[in-house]
Design a protein around this motif. Structure first.
Motif, short mmCIF file in Angstrom:
data_model
loop_
_atom_site.label_atom_id
_atom_site.label_comp_id
_atom_site.label_asym_id
_atom_site.label_seq_id
_atom_site.Cartn_x
_atom_site.Cartn_y
_atom_site.Cartn_z
N THR A 138 -11.95 -6.02 -8.52
CA THR A 138 -11.24 -4.77 -8.75
C THR A 138 -10.45 -4.37 -7.51
OG1 THR A 138 -11.54 -2.50 -9.57
CG2 THR A 138 -13.16 -3.30 -7.97
N ARG A 139 -9.60 -3.38 -7.67
CA ARG A 139 -8.83 -2.88 -6.53
C ARG A 139 -9.73 -1.98 -5.69
NH1 ARG A 139 -3.31 -3.42 -7.00
NH2 ARG A 139 -2.58 -4.12 -9.04
N PRO A 140 -9.80 -2.21 -4.38
CA PRO A 140 -10.56 -1.30 -3.53
C PRO A 140 -9.77 -0.02 -3.28
CG PRO A 140 -9.51 -2.97 -2.19
CD PRO A 140 -9.20 -3.32 -3.63
N ARG A 141 -10.39 0.91 -2.64
CA ARG A 141 -9.69 2.12 -2.22
C ARG A 141 -8.54 1.72 -1.30
NH1 ARG A 141 -12.03 7.07 1.56
NH2 ARG A 141 -10.18 8.42 1.32
N SER A 142 -7.43 2.45 -1.38
CA SER A 142 -6.30 2.19 -0.48
C SER A 142 -6.77 2.32 0.96
CB SER A 142 -5.17 3.20 -0.73
OG SER A 142 -4.70 3.14 -2.05
N PRO A 143 -6.66 1.24 1.75
CA PRO A 143 -7.10 1.33 3.15
C PRO A 143 -6.15 2.20 3.97
CG PRO A 143 -6.06 -0.77 2.75
CD PRO A 143 -6.15 -0.09 1.41
N ARG A 144 -6.70 2.87 4.98
CA ARG A 144 -5.89 3.72 5.86
C ARG A 144 -5.37 2.88 7.04
NH1 ARG A 144 -6.55 7.05 2.22
NH2 ARG A 144 -6.99 9.28 2.55
N GLY A 145 -4.36 2.08 6.80
CA GLY A 145 -3.76 1.28 7.86
C GLY A 145 -4.52 0.00 8.11
N GLY A 146 -3.83 -1.02 8.61
CA GLY A 146 -4.45 -2.30 8.90
C GLY A 146 -4.52 -3.18 7.66
N GLY A 147 -4.35 -4.49 7.85
CA GLY A 147 -4.45 -5.42 6.74
C GLY A 147 -3.18 -5.43 5.92
N PRO A 148 -3.11 -6.36 4.94
CA PRO A 148 -1.88 -6.52 4.15
C PRO A 148 -1.55 -5.32 3.29
CG PRO A 148 -3.67 -7.86 3.27
CD PRO A 148 -4.15 -7.34 4.58
N ASN A 149 -2.56 -4.51 2.91
CA ASN A 149 -2.31 -3.36 2.04
C ASN A 149 -2.42 -2.05 2.81
OD1 ASN A 149 -2.04 -5.04 -0.27
ND2 ASN A 149 -4.27 -5.16 -0.40
N GLY A 150 -2.29 -2.11 4.10
CA GLY A 150 -2.53 -0.92 4.92
C GLY A 150 -1.60 0.23 4.67
N ALA A 151 -0.41 -0.03 4.13
CA ALA A 151 0.54 1.05 3.85
C ALA A 151 0.46 1.54 2.42
CB ALA A 151 1.96 0.57 4.16
N GLU A 152 -0.37 0.92 1.60
CA GLU A 152 -0.40 1.26 0.18
C GLU A 152 -0.68 2.73 -0.05
OE1 GLU A 152 -2.66 -1.02 -3.21
OE2 GLU A 152 -3.88 0.71 -2.64
N PHE A 153 -1.57 3.32 0.73
CA PHE A 153 -2.03 4.68 0.43
C PHE A 153 -0.91 5.70 0.44
CE2 PHE A 153 -2.25 4.68 5.03
CZ PHE A 153 -2.15 5.99 5.46
N TYR A 154 0.17 5.47 1.20
CA TYR A 154 1.28 6.41 1.21
C TYR A 154 2.57 5.86 0.62
CZ TYR A 154 2.88 3.90 5.41
OH TYR A 154 3.29 2.94 6.29
N SER A 155 2.69 4.51 0.51
CA SER A 155 3.99 3.94 0.12
C SER A 155 4.05 3.40 -1.31
CB SER A 155 4.36 2.80 1.08
OG SER A 155 3.45 1.71 0.95
N ASP A 156 2.89 3.16 -1.93
CA ASP A 156 2.88 2.55 -3.27
C ASP A 156 2.78 3.67 -4.32
OD1 ASP A 156 2.18 1.27 -5.72
OD2 ASP A 156 1.47 -0.47 -4.60
N ARG A 157 3.88 3.87 -5.04
CA ARG A 157 3.92 4.97 -6.01
C ARG A 157 3.05 4.72 -7.24
NH1 ARG A 157 8.53 8.34 -5.27
NH2 ARG A 157 9.71 7.72 -3.42
N ARG A 158 2.69 3.49 -7.49
CA ARG A 158 1.90 3.18 -8.69
C ARG A 158 0.40 3.14 -8.41
NH1 ARG A 158 2.93 -1.72 -13.12
NH2 ARG A 158 2.83 -0.33 -14.93
#
Length: 481
Positions: free
Chosen positions: A117-137
């Motif tokens: 499953t998808r983990p919680r959006s990480p707060r910086g760091g790693g390949p998905n580190g910007a997801e929490f603020y930049s991924d609209r979906r």
């Protein structure tokens, strides 16, 4: 809501936050991890996973939740996971995460089961580190917080891994069955095995036929909320008659209750006034609600656990049936009463429909409405289908029409047993242009539907909080008007 260009693309009123512009979002975030209790129903879901493991030894089993579906441009429908996935995880309402996949990996003694499953959006760091603020979906600031992997494991009582690890997990060459059609990415990763995959679908559907005590409790809660919605509607009927699209007011009144008391709707609300009641699945709900007409309301609340109610009442908008309306209503009521009396463990599933149809047939014959064309092999159901259109009920559970992929011998041609939950809903529908019926009956549609759980010695009506008989309906409506 802001307007955006393209599918999940840039807003015209605001610019995308590029993942490279992390400066304003770097650091300064508190630790907000949670300790979550096991969700209700998780222990039952573990038992169902054991049943899957026992049925398919030595094979990998893959059950996706499904993903988001686009409603329009950059807006998605609310996510609703596949019912088989819910049944095996006990996932709840707003916590369900799109693109999750349940994998049963064979071991020497059964299976190890992992939820990817998808983990919680990480707060910086790693390949998905910007997801929490930049991924609209999927970003947390756009669509809300997901659980961490640890939180999901605690809540569902299951081993959890990141969705990004799924492809590697499916790489080993093992006989694999997939619940197909829910996740195109998963479908592409595993070569199809049509017969094996079809057997999996059938098994997962039949696994839901007999409800356990916890499931019955969830259905009872969903039906109780559904009943409350019907009370709301009767209280709003007078206002609906003042509106050009009064059916929409009725729909909205019930839907408000569904969102307040549950996850939402088990299916789109049918609010059919006048001749619209002769359309079985009238969901346009764009017509007026007139004094003197009947309103056929077929609706169900879906609980946070995704179990749904499904109830129908046909109500005189004025509060009192006309003679012609009562004539039709009383016949449908008698048919439903006969169907209910046939519910018991050991009875054939089709007995309640046959009992209801016998009453319908006798009544229509007495009115002189026996259709032409009967032969020795014509069944009662076929003979009167012009006025009844469909069967008199169905299984109920996580889907409104639950267990639809079960084999005939276990469902339609099977035998009722304790734990089955089903509807009894005969109806009569006299189309407004049907010249085979008297003029005063044309445009009248009546359906009465209630939800029942089969017990060791009979059946219990889950929707008994609503009146059924014509006199009781009129009295109830008067008390709310």
């Amino acid at each position: 809501m802001e307007e955006q260009d393209g599918l999940h693309g840039m807003s015209r009123d605001d610019r995308d936050v590029p993942a490279t512009a992390a400066g304003p979002f770097d650091g300064g975030w508190a630790d907000t991890d949670l300790e979550l209790p096991l969700v209700p129903g998780a222990a039952r879901a573990a038992e169902r996973r054991s049943a899957v493991s026992e049925r398919f030894p030595g094979e990998r089993i893959v059950v996706p939740s499904g993903g988001l579906k686009v409603r329009s441009n950059d807006f998605d429908y609310a996510f609703r996971p596949h019912s088989a996935f819910v049944h095996l995880t006990a996932e709840q309402g707003t916590q369900a995460v799109p693109d999750s996949v349940l994998v049963f990996e064979p071991t020497g003694s059964g299976h190890s089961v992992t939820l990817f499953t998808r983990p919680r959006s990480p707060r910086g760091g790693g390949p998905n580190g910007a997801e929490f603020y930049s991924d609209r979906r999927y970003g947390e600031f756009w669509t809300g917080r997901r659980r961490t992997l640890t939180e999901t494991a605690e809540a569902l009582g299951i081993e959890v891994a990141a969705r990004d690890d799924l492809e590697r997990a499916l790489g080993r060459n093992v006989p694999t069955r997939v619940l197909r059609g829910a996740d195109t990415h998963v479908d592409a990763l595993v070569p199809p095995a049509p017969q094996a995959d079809a057997e999996l679908v059938t098994f997962l559907s039949e696994l839901r036929l007999v409800k356990d005590e916890w499931e019955v409790g969830q259905l009872r809660a969903a039906v109780d909320c559904t009943v409350a919605g019907f009370h709301d509607v009767v209280g709003e009927l007078r206002h609906a008659t003042r509106l050009a699209r009064g059916e929409r007011w009725i729909e909205g009144t019930f839907n408000r209750r569904a969102r307040l008391g549950g996850y939402g709707l088990g299916f789109e609300t049918i609010a059919a006034a006048g001749a619209h009641a002769c359309v079985l699945h009238w969901m346009r709900n764009d017509g007026p609600v007139r004094e003197g007409d009947l309103l056929l309301l077929d609706a169900g609340v879906e609980a946070d656990s995704f179990y749904t109610g499904d109830v129908t009442r046909t109500l005189p908008v004025s509060g009192r049936f006309t003679d012609a309306q009562r004539r039709v209503y009383d016949l449908v009521f008698a048919a439903q009463t006969a169907g209910i009396a046939a519910l018991r463990p050991g009875a054939r599933y089709g007995d309640f429909h046959d009992a209801a149809m016998r009453v319908i047939a006798e009544g229509l014959d007495a009115w002189g409405l026996r259709p032409h064309g009967r032969t020795a092999s014509t069944s009662v159901s076929e003979l009167y289908r012009r006025y009844t259109l469909c069967g008199s009920g169905h299984m109920l559970g996580l889907d409104c029409h639950d267990c639809a992929s079960a084999r005939s011998e276990t469902y339609l041609d099977g035998v009722l047993e304790a734990g089955h939950v089903l509807t009894v809903e005969p109806g009569l529908y006299f189309q407004p242009d049907d010249l085979t019926v008297p003029g005063e009956l044309r445009g009248i549609g009546v359906r009465i539907e209630d939800d029942f759980v089969i017990t060791a010695d009979g059946a219990v009506c889950l929707s008994s909080g609503l009146p059924r008989g014509a006199d009781e309906v009129e009295t109830w409506m008067a008390s709310l008007r």
